[in-house]
Design a protein around this motif. Structure first.
Motif, PDB file in Angstrom:
ATOM      1  N   SER A  54       0.837  -1.203   0.000  1.00 43.37           N
ATOM      2  CA  SER A  54       0.000   0.000   0.000  1.00 43.37           C
ATOM      3  C   SER A  54       0.864   1.243   0.000  1.00 43.37           C
ATOM      4  O   SER A  54       0.637   2.183  -0.770  1.00 43.37           O
TER       5      SER A  54
ATOM      6  N   SER B 179      -6.523   1.346   1.706  1.00 43.92           N
ATOM      7  CA  SER B 179      -5.879   2.401   2.481  1.00 43.92           C
ATOM      8  C   SER B 179      -6.906   3.091   3.385  1.00 43.92           C
ATOM      9  O   SER B 179      -8.080   3.219   3.000  1.00 43.92           O
TER      10      SER B 179
ATOM     11  N   GLN C   1      -2.404  -0.755   5.952  1.00 42.47           N
ATOM     12  CA  GLN C   1      -1.208  -1.069   5.175  1.00 42.47           C
ATOM     13  C   GLN C   1      -1.176  -2.560   4.840  1.00 42.47           C
ATOM     14  O   GLN C   1      -1.015  -3.404   5.706  1.00 42.47           O
TER      15      GLN C   1
END
Length: 327
Positions: free
Chosen positions: A42, A77, A80
């Motif tokens: 991410s 998001s 993570q």
């Protein structure tokens, strides 16, 4: 190899397997004795909190799922996530790894995932997403985890996503399936070929479509002055046979406690008969049992078997909220 494979739409899979965009990866890695893999995070600069394994289908590789995995990580998001895009044994860069020994079946394909966790010191995945053959590898992985085959320190996945893959045996009739014809054709060829153009022309002469022939041609790599396969063909055939034979309905009937199995059926996929659909709906409608997990069924509209190419936004809309709910 049996000549009675049902026509399940895998020709569509083969013809479109590698088509689509290939966005830039955040990170890539591989192990020499376990599976090759690629990693998408991410936020590359931040430590991950959760891990997902993503498993491709027959004759594919992890790169088929780069774009989708990147979009999924973005949708999840601010949590993570680390997406591990695996090349299953005999496929992609894993085809070059000598330590992945036969028999080439779903049990060993799933054990490879456990070996990858241990050898690379990865987290046990919170989520496993598998498409087609990869969906059955995911089911085998969950079953082996639950049965203690990988040791006592295993953490079961919270969610298992089976994308357009029938959990039971592949139904057969008295006709040859397109994928079997392709595999038999490839097996009849020498291990090295004059050129990609020669292979495409050969496939066209045998009556295969242009898109399928060109896709087969894209699976070659240089071997001196000639070309050879970018996958282990004999091993892939063995895996396909195992895929057809394995039955995971018992796992869905008694899903391990704490696990959710989500089956995504593509609306336009022709591999689902009414009996299978009704069986899934029955499992999904079962009452809550505090001693077992649950099975949910989703229908992806406007999509055939190649779900993340045909309707990637629709697939994200199904998967992302559910995965986000485990945070």
């Amino acid at each position: 190899m049996s000549r009675s494979l049902a026509k399940t739409g895998l020709s569509h899979l083969l013809s479109r397997l590698l088509f689509g965009p290939a966005p830039v990866l955040h990170h890539s890695s591989r192990s020499f004795q376990t599976l090759a893999f690629e990693e998408i995070k991410s936020s590359p600069e931040k430590p991950h909190e959760f891990t997902a394994f993503v498993l491709h289908g027959l004759l594919g590789s992890g790169r088929n799922w780069r774009s989708f995995s990147r979009s999924l990580a973005s949708r999840l998001s601010p949590a993570q996530w680390r997406m591990i895009l695996v090349d299953l044994r005999n496929h992609g860069r894993s085809a070059e790894i000598e330590g992945l020994l036969p028999p080439h079946n779903l049990e060993n394909a799933a054990k490879d995932l456990a070996d990858l966790v241990k050898s690379e010191d990865l987290d046990w995945p919170d989520v496993v997403i598998g498409h087609s053959m990869g969906g059955k590898v995911a089911l085998q992985f969950a079953q082996s985890c639950a049965n203690g085959h990988y040791g006592d320190d295993v953490t079961l996945p919270k969610q298992l996503w089976v994308l357009d893959s029938v959990p039971g045996k592949v139904i057969q009739d008295n006709t040859d399936g397109e994928v079997e014809k392709v595999l038999q054709t490839l097996q009849s060829l020498p291990s090295t070929l004059p050129s990609r153009k020669w292979l495409v022309d050969h496939m066209l002469k045998l009556g295969f479509s242009k898109s399928l022939s060109e896709w087969i041609g894209s699976n070659l790599k240089k071997s001196g002055e000639q070309e050879t396969w970018a996958f282990n063909l004999d091993g892939a055939v063995q895996m396909f046979n195992s895929y057809r034979e394995m039955d995971y309905w018992p796992l869905l009937d008694h899903t391990p406690k704490g696990m959710e199995i989500d089956v995504v059926r593509a609306e336009k996929s022709d591999r689902w008969n009414q009996d299978v659909i009704q069986q899934l709906e029955h499992l999904s409608a079962k009452g809550v049992n505090e001693n077992e997990g649950k099975v949910l069924v989703h229908v992806l509209p406007n999509a055939g078997h190649w779900v993340h190419v045909d309707n990637p936004k629709g697939l994200l809309d199904i998967i992302a909220p559910k995965v986000a709910s485990i945070v």
